[in-house]
Design a protein around this motif. Structure first.
Motif, short mmCIF file in Angstrom:
data_model
loop_
_atom_site.label_atom_id
_atom_site.label_comp_id
_atom_site.label_asym_id
_atom_site.label_seq_id
_atom_site.Cartn_x
_atom_site.Cartn_y
_atom_site.Cartn_z
N MET A 16 -11.95 13.06 2.94
CA MET A 16 -10.93 12.29 3.68
C MET A 16 -9.77 12.61 3.31
N ILE A 17 -9.05 13.96 3.40
CA ILE A 17 -7.84 14.41 3.35
C ILE A 17 -7.69 15.27 4.42
N VAL A 18 -6.50 15.37 4.62
CA VAL A 18 -5.68 16.36 5.68
C VAL A 18 -5.05 17.43 4.75
N GLN A 19 -5.40 18.71 4.84
CA GLN A 19 -4.80 19.81 4.11
C GLN A 19 -3.63 20.47 5.07
N PHE A 20 -2.51 20.82 4.46
CA PHE A 20 -1.52 21.21 5.28
C PHE A 20 -0.75 22.36 3.87
N SER A 21 0.26 23.11 4.58
CA SER A 21 0.74 24.14 3.37
C SER A 21 2.32 23.92 3.63
N PRO A 30 0.10 24.85 -1.45
CA PRO A 30 -1.04 24.10 -0.58
C PRO A 30 -0.78 22.57 -0.89
N CYS A 31 -1.08 21.84 0.07
CA CYS A 31 -0.93 20.46 -0.10
C CYS A 31 -1.76 19.76 0.59
N ALA A 32 -1.94 18.28 0.28
CA ALA A 32 -3.06 17.55 0.81
C ALA A 32 -2.45 16.05 0.86
N ILE A 33 -3.01 15.28 1.90
CA ILE A 33 -2.63 13.93 1.85
C ILE A 33 -3.85 13.21 2.11
N SER A 34 -4.27 12.03 1.44
CA SER A 34 -5.27 11.19 1.83
C SER A 34 -4.92 10.38 3.12
N PHE A 56 -1.44 13.40 11.75
CA PHE A 56 -0.55 14.17 11.00
C PHE A 56 0.70 14.83 11.60
N MET A 57 0.56 15.01 12.76
CA MET A 57 1.66 15.77 13.55
C MET A 57 2.99 14.43 13.69
N ARG A 58 2.34 13.42 13.93
CA ARG A 58 3.27 12.18 14.16
C ARG A 58 4.04 11.77 12.78
N LEU A 59 3.37 11.94 11.78
CA LEU A 59 3.81 11.49 10.43
C LEU A 59 4.34 12.83 9.81
N ARG A 60 4.36 14.00 10.36
CA ARG A 60 4.70 15.19 9.35
C ARG A 60 6.13 15.32 8.67
N ALA A 61 6.94 14.77 9.36
CA ALA A 61 8.46 14.62 8.83
C ALA A 61 8.26 13.80 7.68
N ARG A 62 7.88 12.80 7.33
CA ARG A 62 7.64 11.81 6.14
C ARG A 62 6.90 12.37 5.04
N ILE A 63 5.57 12.84 5.70
CA ILE A 63 4.65 13.52 4.76
C ILE A 63 5.43 14.66 3.98
N GLU A 64 5.85 15.60 4.84
CA GLU A 64 6.83 16.89 4.18
C GLU A 64 7.89 16.50 3.33
N ALA A 65 8.56 15.50 3.76
CA ALA A 65 9.58 14.87 2.80
C ALA A 65 9.09 14.23 1.49
N ARG A 66 8.15 13.67 1.37
CA ARG A 66 7.56 13.36 0.26
C ARG A 66 6.86 14.58 -0.45
N ALA A 67 6.36 15.47 0.09
CA ALA A 67 5.77 16.54 -0.59
C ALA A 67 6.75 17.42 -1.22
N VAL A 79 -6.51 23.17 -8.71
CA VAL A 79 -6.61 24.62 -8.96
C VAL A 79 -6.84 25.09 -7.33
N PRO A 80 -6.20 25.84 -6.78
CA PRO A 80 -4.72 26.29 -7.34
C PRO A 80 -3.80 25.13 -7.30
N ALA A 81 -2.62 25.21 -7.90
CA ALA A 81 -1.75 24.22 -8.26
C ALA A 81 -1.01 23.89 -6.83
N GLY A 82 -1.17 22.61 -6.41
CA GLY A 82 -0.54 22.01 -5.17
C GLY A 82 0.05 20.72 -5.12
N ILE A 83 0.25 20.17 -4.09
CA ILE A 83 0.88 18.70 -4.18
C ILE A 83 -0.31 17.87 -3.30
N ILE A 84 -0.57 16.80 -3.86
CA ILE A 84 -1.51 15.92 -3.58
C ILE A 84 -0.68 14.49 -3.19
N LEU A 85 -0.69 14.12 -2.07
CA LEU A 85 0.06 12.74 -1.71
C LEU A 85 -1.21 11.56 -1.53
#
Length: 94
Positions: A16-21, A30-34, A56-67, A79-85
């Protein structure tokens, strides 16, 4: 260096996550958001699996700002170290 937009990777139903980078120069982060965090951000009901990429595309700016905030603070996980939102990352203090 500031993070830059990279790409949507996938929606993982089992986790139940979306992965993005994101990118820091040539380095890929590597990043992910629940999905629950995305649903809360939109303030609508639970999105269907087939709608997760569009959500994700609609919320992308807010998600990437928090990342970017978490990246700057060095808040890496996994592992590998990344950002989890998660939902808590978008809550404003009272």
């Amino acid at each position: 260096m500031a993070l830059e937009q990279a790409c949507f990777t996938s929606f993982e139903y089992d986790r139940m996550i979306v992965q993005f980078s994101m990118r820091d120069g040539a380095k890929v982060i590597p990043c992910a958001i629940s999905t629950s965090a995305m649903d809360e951000l939109e303030g609508a009901g639970r999105a269907a699996s087939s709608e997760r990429e569009a959500q994700f595309m609609r919320l992308r700016a807010r998600i990437e700002a928090r990342a970017t905030v978490k990246y700057t603070a060095g808040e890496f996980e996994g592992v590998p170290a990344g950002i989890i939102l998660r939902s808590i990352d978008f809550r404003t203090p009272r």
